[in-house]
Design a protein around this motif. Structure first.
Motif, PDB file in Angstrom:
ATOM      1  N   LEU A 131       0.859  -1.185   0.000  1.00  0.00           N
ATOM      2  CA  LEU A 131       0.000   0.000   0.000  1.00  0.00           C
ATOM      3  C   LEU A 131       0.890   1.229   0.000  1.00  0.00           C
ATOM      4  CD1 LEU A 131      -2.841   1.238   0.289  1.00  0.00           C
ATOM      5  CD2 LEU A 131      -2.530   1.087   2.761  1.00  0.00           C
ATOM      6  N   MET A 132       0.612   2.168  -0.885  1.00  0.00           N
ATOM      7  CA  MET A 132       1.463   3.354  -0.994  1.00  0.00           C
ATOM      8  C   MET A 132       0.629   4.634  -0.925  1.00  0.00           C
ATOM      9  SD  MET A 132       4.610   2.214  -3.417  1.00  0.00           S
ATOM     10  CE  MET A 132       4.123   3.239  -4.714  1.00  0.00           C
ATOM     11  N   PRO A 133       0.321   5.087   0.282  1.00  0.00           N
ATOM     12  CA  PRO A 133      -0.388   6.358   0.418  1.00  0.00           C
ATOM     13  C   PRO A 133       0.401   7.492  -0.223  1.00  0.00           C
ATOM     14  CG  PRO A 133      -0.290   5.207   2.518  1.00  0.00           C
ATOM     15  CD  PRO A 133       0.607   4.478   1.574  1.00  0.00           C
ATOM     16  N   ILE A 146      -6.052   7.100  -5.951  1.00  0.00           N
ATOM     17  CA  ILE A 146      -7.430   7.487  -5.659  1.00  0.00           C
ATOM     18  C   ILE A 146      -7.812   8.803  -6.352  1.00  0.00           C
ATOM     19  CG2 ILE A 146      -6.935   8.723  -3.528  1.00  0.00           C
ATOM     20  CD1 ILE A 146      -9.487   7.278  -2.382  1.00  0.00           C
ATOM     21  N   ARG A 147      -7.090   9.152  -7.396  1.00  0.00           N
ATOM     22  CA  ARG A 147      -7.327  10.444  -8.069  1.00  0.00           C
ATOM     23  C   ARG A 147      -8.763  10.624  -8.556  1.00  0.00           C
ATOM     24  NH1 ARG A 147      -3.757   7.679 -11.013  1.00  0.00           N
ATOM     25  NH2 ARG A 147      -4.517   6.670 -12.881  1.00  0.00           N
ATOM     26  N   ASP A 148      -9.483   9.530  -8.814  1.00  0.00           N
ATOM     27  CA  ASP A 148     -10.872   9.620  -9.253  1.00  0.00           C
ATOM     28  C   ASP A 148     -11.854   9.366  -8.117  1.00  0.00           C
ATOM     29  OD1 ASP A 148     -10.091  10.122 -11.893  1.00  0.00           O
ATOM     30  OD2 ASP A 148      -9.943   7.985 -12.333  1.00  0.00           O
ATOM     31  N   GLY A 149     -11.358   9.283  -6.899  1.00  0.00           N
ATOM     32  CA  GLY A 149     -12.221   9.017  -5.748  1.00  0.00           C
ATOM     33  C   GLY A 149     -12.985  10.254  -5.313  1.00  0.00           C
ATOM     34  N   GLY A 163     -12.172  11.287   0.255  1.00  0.00           N
ATOM     35  CA  GLY A 163     -11.250  10.165   0.087  1.00  0.00           C
ATOM     36  C   GLY A 163      -9.911  10.609  -0.473  1.00  0.00           C
ATOM     37  N   ARG A 164      -9.947  11.498  -1.459  1.00  0.00           N
ATOM     38  CA  ARG A 164      -8.695  12.025  -2.040  1.00  0.00           C
ATOM     39  C   ARG A 164      -7.910  12.815  -1.009  1.00  0.00           C
ATOM     40  NH1 ARG A 164     -11.998  13.684  -6.235  1.00  0.00           N
ATOM     41  NH2 ARG A 164     -11.602  15.838  -5.665  1.00  0.00           N
TER      42      ARG A 164
END
Length: 96
Positions: A45-47, A52-55, A59-60
Protein backbone atom coordinates in the motif's frame (compact mmCIF):
# COMPACT_ATOMS: atom_id res chain seq x y z
CA UNK A 1 -12.47 5.05 -8.34
CA UNK A 2 -15.67 3.11 -8.79
CA UNK A 3 -15.93 -0.40 -7.32
CA UNK A 4 -15.83 -1.82 -10.86
CA UNK A 5 -12.70 0.15 -11.76
CA UNK A 6 -11.07 -0.85 -8.47
CA UNK A 7 -11.77 -4.50 -9.28
CA UNK A 8 -10.23 -4.10 -12.73
CA UNK A 9 -7.19 -2.41 -11.22
CA UNK A 10 -6.63 -5.11 -8.61
CA UNK A 11 -7.17 -7.92 -11.10
CA UNK A 12 -4.69 -6.38 -13.53
CA UNK A 13 -2.09 -6.18 -10.74
CA UNK A 14 -2.76 -9.77 -9.75
CA UNK A 15 -2.36 -10.87 -13.38
CA UNK A 16 1.27 -9.71 -13.23
CA UNK A 17 2.13 -12.68 -10.99
CA UNK A 18 1.18 -15.53 -13.38
CA UNK A 19 2.59 -13.47 -16.26
CA UNK A 20 5.96 -13.26 -14.49
CA UNK A 21 5.95 -17.04 -13.88
CA UNK A 22 5.03 -17.74 -17.51
CA UNK A 23 7.67 -15.36 -18.86
CA UNK A 24 10.30 -16.89 -16.58
CA UNK A 25 9.45 -20.42 -17.79
CA UNK A 26 9.47 -19.28 -21.41
CA UNK A 27 12.86 -17.60 -21.15
CA UNK A 28 14.40 -20.56 -19.32
CA UNK A 29 13.28 -22.85 -22.20
CA UNK A 30 13.97 -20.57 -25.14
CA UNK A 31 17.19 -18.88 -24.00
CA UNK A 32 18.68 -20.76 -21.02
CA UNK A 33 22.17 -19.59 -21.92
CA UNK A 34 21.23 -15.99 -21.16
CA UNK A 35 20.43 -16.74 -17.49
CA UNK A 36 17.51 -14.31 -17.34
CA UNK A 37 15.37 -14.39 -14.21
CA UNK A 38 11.99 -12.71 -14.08
CA UNK A 39 10.73 -11.32 -10.79
CA UNK A 40 7.55 -9.61 -9.65
CA UNK A 41 7.08 -7.89 -6.32
CA UNK A 42 4.31 -6.32 -4.34
CA UNK A 43 5.14 -2.69 -3.52
CA UNK A 44 2.44 -2.74 -0.85
CA UNK A 45 0.00 0.00 0.00
CA UNK A 46 1.46 3.35 -0.99
CA UNK A 47 -0.39 6.36 0.42
CA UNK A 48 0.34 9.56 -1.45
CA UNK A 49 0.17 8.09 -4.95
CA UNK A 50 -2.43 8.93 -7.60
CA UNK A 51 -4.35 5.70 -6.94
CA UNK A 52 -7.43 7.49 -5.66
CA UNK A 53 -7.33 10.44 -8.07
CA UNK A 54 -10.87 9.62 -9.25
CA UNK A 55 -12.22 9.02 -5.75
CA UNK A 56 -14.48 11.22 -3.69
CA UNK A 57 -13.24 14.57 -2.44
CA UNK A 58 -12.89 13.43 1.18
CA UNK A 59 -11.25 10.17 0.09
CA UNK A 60 -8.69 12.02 -2.04
CA UNK A 61 -7.94 14.43 0.79
CA UNK A 62 -7.36 11.65 3.33
CA UNK A 63 -5.29 9.58 0.89
CA UNK A 64 -3.12 12.44 -0.38
CA UNK A 65 -2.50 14.34 2.84
CA UNK A 66 -3.13 12.42 6.04
CA UNK A 67 -2.23 8.87 5.00
CA UNK A 68 1.41 9.75 4.32
CA UNK A 69 1.73 11.12 7.84
CA UNK A 70 0.40 8.00 9.57
CA UNK A 71 2.36 5.37 7.60
CA UNK A 72 4.48 4.41 10.68
CA UNK A 73 1.33 3.88 12.75
CA UNK A 74 -0.34 1.86 9.98
CA UNK A 75 2.74 -0.36 9.73
CA UNK A 76 2.41 -1.20 13.42
CA UNK A 77 -1.37 -1.55 13.49
CA UNK A 78 -2.00 -3.31 10.16
CA UNK A 79 0.95 -4.61 8.16
CA UNK A 80 4.54 -3.71 7.44
CA UNK A 81 3.76 -3.76 3.70
CA UNK A 82 2.80 -0.07 3.63
CA UNK A 83 5.30 2.29 2.05
CA UNK A 84 5.76 5.84 0.91
CA UNK A 85 6.37 6.09 -2.86
CA UNK A 86 10.02 6.99 -2.19
CA UNK A 87 10.47 3.66 -0.34
CA UNK A 88 9.04 1.39 -3.03
CA UNK A 89 11.59 -1.10 -4.32
CA UNK A 90 14.07 -0.51 -1.50
CA UNK A 91 13.01 -3.52 0.57
CA UNK A 92 14.18 -7.09 0.42
CA UNK A 93 14.77 -6.98 -3.34
CA UNK A 94 17.13 -4.01 -3.15
CA UNK A 95 16.00 -2.92 -6.59
CA UNK A 96 16.69 0.78 -6.20
Amino acid sequence: MTPRNRRHYTESKLANVPWAYALDRHLKKSAPERGITVAAFDPGLMPGTGLIRDGSGPGRFIWNSNMRKIVPLLKIAMTSNIHRPSESGHGEWGIL
